[in-house]
Write a protein that holds these residues in place. Structure first.
Motif, PDB file in Angstrom:
ATOM      1  N   ASN A  64      26.091  20.072  72.036  1.00 33.45           N
ATOM      2  CA  ASN A  64      25.287  19.203  71.817  1.00 33.45           C
ATOM      3  C   ASN A  64      24.935  19.272  70.522  1.00 33.45           C
ATOM      4  N   ALA A  65      24.485  20.690  69.913  1.00 32.94           N
ATOM      5  CA  ALA A  65      24.081  20.618  68.369  1.00 32.94           C
ATOM      6  C   ALA A  65      24.597  19.786  67.290  1.00 32.94           C
ATOM      7  N   GLY A  66      23.725  19.075  66.701  1.00 35.48           N
ATOM      8  CA  GLY A  66      24.285  18.375  65.518  1.00 35.48           C
ATOM      9  C   GLY A  66      23.351  17.815  64.675  1.00 35.48           C
ATOM     10  N   PHE A  67      23.538  17.234  63.468  1.00 33.09           N
ATOM     11  CA  PHE A  67      22.661  16.551  62.690  1.00 33.09           C
ATOM     12  C   PHE A  67      23.359  15.517  61.982  1.00 33.09           C
ATOM     13  N   GLY A  68      22.494  14.442  61.412  1.00 34.99           N
ATOM     14  CA  GLY A  68      23.090  13.367  60.766  1.00 34.99           C
ATOM     15  C   GLY A  68      23.035  13.599  59.220  1.00 34.99           C
ATOM     16  N   LEU A  69      23.704  12.670  58.461  1.00 37.79           N
ATOM     17  CA  LEU A  69      23.617  12.561  57.077  1.00 37.79           C
ATOM     18  C   LEU A  69      23.680  11.064  56.807  1.00 37.79           C
ATOM     19  N   PRO A  70      22.980  10.958  55.669  1.00 38.33           N
ATOM     20  CA  PRO A  70      23.240   9.245  55.119  1.00 38.33           C
ATOM     21  C   PRO A  70      24.666   9.066  55.087  1.00 38.33           C
ATOM     22  N   LEU A  71      25.142   7.690  55.053  1.00 40.19           N
ATOM     23  CA  LEU A  71      26.265   7.258  55.397  1.00 40.19           C
ATOM     24  C   LEU A  71      26.943   7.316  54.119  1.00 40.19           C
ATOM     25  N   ASP A  72      26.569   7.435  52.828  1.00 42.95           N
ATOM     26  CA  ASP A  72      26.985   7.261  51.353  1.00 42.95           C
ATOM     27  C   ASP A  72      27.634   8.723  51.103  1.00 42.95           C
ATOM     28  N   PHE A  73      28.742   9.148  51.596  1.00 37.95           N
ATOM     29  CA  PHE A  73      29.421  10.389  51.292  1.00 37.95           C
ATOM     30  C   PHE A  73      29.495  10.706  49.889  1.00 37.95           C
ATOM     31  N   ALA A  74      30.000   9.710  49.057  1.00 37.48           N
ATOM     32  CA  ALA A  74      30.031   9.952  47.449  1.00 37.48           C
ATOM     33  C   ALA A  74      28.733  10.440  47.180  1.00 37.48           C
ATOM     34  N   SER A  75      27.521  10.277  47.772  1.00 34.48           N
ATOM     35  CA  SER A  75      26.040  10.524  47.081  1.00 34.48           C
ATOM     36  C   SER A  75      25.915  11.914  47.975  1.00 34.48           C
ATOM     37  N   ASN A  76      26.318  12.036  48.992  1.00 34.92           N
ATOM     38  CA  ASN A  76      25.797  13.067  49.687  1.00 34.92           C
ATOM     39  C   ASN A  76      26.148  14.491  48.877  1.00 34.92           C
ATOM     40  N   ASP A  77      25.500  15.554  49.322  1.00 35.82           N
ATOM     41  CA  ASP A  77      25.762  17.042  48.639  1.00 35.82           C
ATOM     42  C   ASP A  77      26.885  17.464  49.350  1.00 35.82           C
ATOM     43  N   LEU A  78      27.838  17.899  48.756  1.00 39.97           N
ATOM     44  CA  LEU A  78      29.147  18.246  49.204  1.00 39.97           C
ATOM     45  C   LEU A  78      28.888  19.372  50.243  1.00 39.97           C
ATOM     46  N   ASP A  79      28.005  20.470  49.741  1.00 36.88           N
ATOM     47  CA  ASP A  79      27.917  21.525  50.840  1.00 36.88           C
ATOM     48  C   ASP A  79      27.393  21.247  52.163  1.00 36.88           C
ATOM     49  N   ASP A  80      26.417  20.136  52.174  1.00 44.09           N
ATOM     50  CA  ASP A  80      25.793  19.596  53.451  1.00 44.09           C
ATOM     51  C   ASP A  80      26.859  18.916  54.122  1.00 44.09           C
ATOM     52  N   GLU A  81      27.783  18.086  53.538  1.00 45.83           N
ATOM     53  CA  GLU A  81      29.028  17.594  54.189  1.00 45.83           C
ATOM     54  C   GLU A  81      29.876  18.719  55.013  1.00 45.83           C
ATOM     55  N   VAL A  82      29.991  19.766  54.278  1.00 46.00           N
ATOM     56  CA  VAL A  82      30.959  21.014  55.054  1.00 46.00           C
ATOM     57  C   VAL A  82      30.064  21.346  55.954  1.00 46.00           C
ATOM     58  N   LYS A  83      28.783  21.516  55.991  1.00 46.69           N
ATOM     59  CA  LYS A  83      27.961  22.152  57.235  1.00 46.69           C
ATOM     60  C   LYS A  83      27.967  21.165  58.006  1.00 46.69           C
ATOM     61  N   HIS A  84      27.751  19.969  57.768  1.00 45.05           N
ATOM     62  CA  HIS A  84      27.810  19.023  58.974  1.00 45.05           C
ATOM     63  C   HIS A  84      29.311  18.937  59.683  1.00 45.05           C
ATOM     64  N   LEU A  85      30.434  18.958  59.078  1.00 44.47           N
ATOM     65  CA  LEU A  85      31.747  19.104  59.487  1.00 44.47           C
ATOM     66  C   LEU A  85      31.854  20.536  60.366  1.00 44.47           C
ATOM     67  N   ALA A  86      31.253  21.431  59.952  1.00 46.51           N
ATOM     68  CA  ALA A  86      31.443  22.830  60.942  1.00 46.51           C
ATOM     69  C   ALA A  86      30.554  22.569  62.025  1.00 46.51           C
ATOM     70  N   LEU A  87      29.584  22.157  61.979  1.00 47.15           N
ATOM     71  CA  LEU A  87      28.462  21.967  63.215  1.00 47.15           C
ATOM     72  C   LEU A  87      29.218  21.048  64.153  1.00 47.15           C
ATOM     73  N   HIS A  88      29.765  19.911  63.831  1.00 50.11           N
ATOM     74  CA  HIS A  88      30.457  18.801  64.600  1.00 50.11           C
ATOM     75  C   HIS A  88      31.941  19.140  65.141  1.00 50.11           C
ATOM     76  N   VAL A  89      32.421  19.900  64.449  1.00 53.53           N
ATOM     77  CA  VAL A  89      33.884  20.231  64.781  1.00 53.53           C
ATOM     78  C   VAL A  89      34.135  21.569  65.188  1.00 53.53           C
ATOM     79  N   GLU A  90      33.848  22.501  64.109  1.00 54.22           N
ATOM     80  CA  GLU A  90      34.349  23.831  64.084  1.00 54.22           C
ATOM     81  C   GLU A  90      33.494  24.534  65.368  1.00 54.22           C
ATOM     82  N   VAL A  91      32.239  24.244  65.154  1.00 57.72           N
ATOM     83  CA  VAL A  91      31.598  24.936  66.588  1.00 57.72           C
ATOM     84  C   VAL A  91      31.928  24.796  67.970  1.00 57.72           C
ATOM     85  N   PRO A  92      31.947  23.327  68.092  1.00 60.10           N
ATOM     86  CA  PRO A  92      32.668  23.181  69.376  1.00 60.10           C
ATOM     87  C   PRO A  92      33.751  23.478  69.763  1.00 60.10           C
ATOM     88  N   MET A  93      34.777  23.424  68.817  1.00 56.96           N
ATOM     89  CA  MET A  93      36.004  24.157  68.964  1.00 56.96           C
ATOM     90  C   MET A  93      36.132  25.572  69.415  1.00 56.96           C
TER      91      MET A  93
END
Length: 254
Positions: free
Chosen positions: A87-116
């Motif tokens: 269930n663990a997760g967090f959200g980011l603003p929808l504007d990927f181009a403006s988001n911090d890329l490190d935050d996006e990588v963490k977001h991907l890891a928590l939502h995909v790598e961790v449950p995997m």
């Protein structure tokens, strides 16, 4: 019902509600989240009300050493986990181009790598026993274009559907629970005040209903659970509507 369930992101929101409803069945719990104090509060309430065993396992799942602790707990043959709730997760603003890329990588890891990784550990021990359940908390965003959040949840839905078909016949089911907008503190953690998300009132769900329907569908062995008729209809319509319209709908709220 399972004898012991492990729930990530269990200190608040849907995670705490999963903990409460699973405890109602008499199952013991292992609660995982970063905030030890919040976990202790949830654990104390559940022990007092339901009289079940509750183990608190503080962990930041984005830290390898902490994640390894949770994998080790799932892999402990002397204390088997029979239900895993990712269930663990967090959200980011929808504007990927403006988001911090490190935050996006963490977001991907928590939502995909961790449950995997946690699902892999659970399957390794559930399959030899011939029983077990995995619940992956996804989102209806996984069915529509909605930034990287929708992309991550889309992966989780696809993986859950496949895993359920592959291993369900061996006694281990996997269910992606896909709620829509749900009243929890998820949006508040993104800095959004209640009622300011730009989402009409009829689209909001109650956490108790989401969890109850998700656990019911998991018990029935479904690969995908979309709580509430209104969202099942919306998901069905999204497959028929023009892509441009679906994309605009996906931009609503945060």
């Amino acid at each position: 019902m399972p004898k012991t369930a492990l729930i990530t992101g269990a200190s608040s929101g849907l995670g705490a509600e999963f903990a409460r409803q699973i405890a109602m069945t008499g199952a013991d719990l292992v609660l995982v989240a970063r905030d030890r104090e919040a976990l202790d509060e949830v654990a104390a309430r559940i022990r007092s009300k339901y009289g079940v065993g509750v183990e608190v396992l503080p962990a930041d799942l984005l830290k390898r050493r902490h994640l390894a602790k949770v994998v080790a707990r799932i892999s402990d043959p002397g204390r088997p986990i029979e239900l895993l709730v990712n269930n663990a997760g967090f959200g980011l603003p929808l504007d990927f181009a403006s988001n911090d890329l490190d935050d996006e990588v963490k977001h991907l890891a928590l939502h995909v790598e961790v449950p995997m990784r946690l699902s892999h550990a659970a399957l390794a021990h559930m399959l030899p026993r011939g029983r077990g359940r995995i619940v992956n908390v996804a989102s209806v965003a996984g069915f529509i274009p909605r930034g990287t959040y929708g992309a991550c949840k889309g992966w989780l839905i696809s993986f859950s559907r496949w895993s359920n078909a592959r291993y369900g016949a061996k006694g281990v089911t996997t269910t992606a629970v896909c709620p829509g907008f749900t009243h929890t503190n998820f949006h508040e953690r993104m800095g959004l005040a209640p009622g300011k998300e730009g989402v009409p009132a009829w689209m909001w769900l109650d956490a108790r209903t989401v969890v109850a329907e998700g656990l019911r569908d998991a018990a029935r062995g479904k690969g995908v659970s979309v709580p509430s008729l209104r969202y099942r209809l919306l998901v069905g319509l999204s497959r028929l509507a023009p892509a441009s319209l679906v994309m605009r709908a996906g931009e609503r709220g945060r």
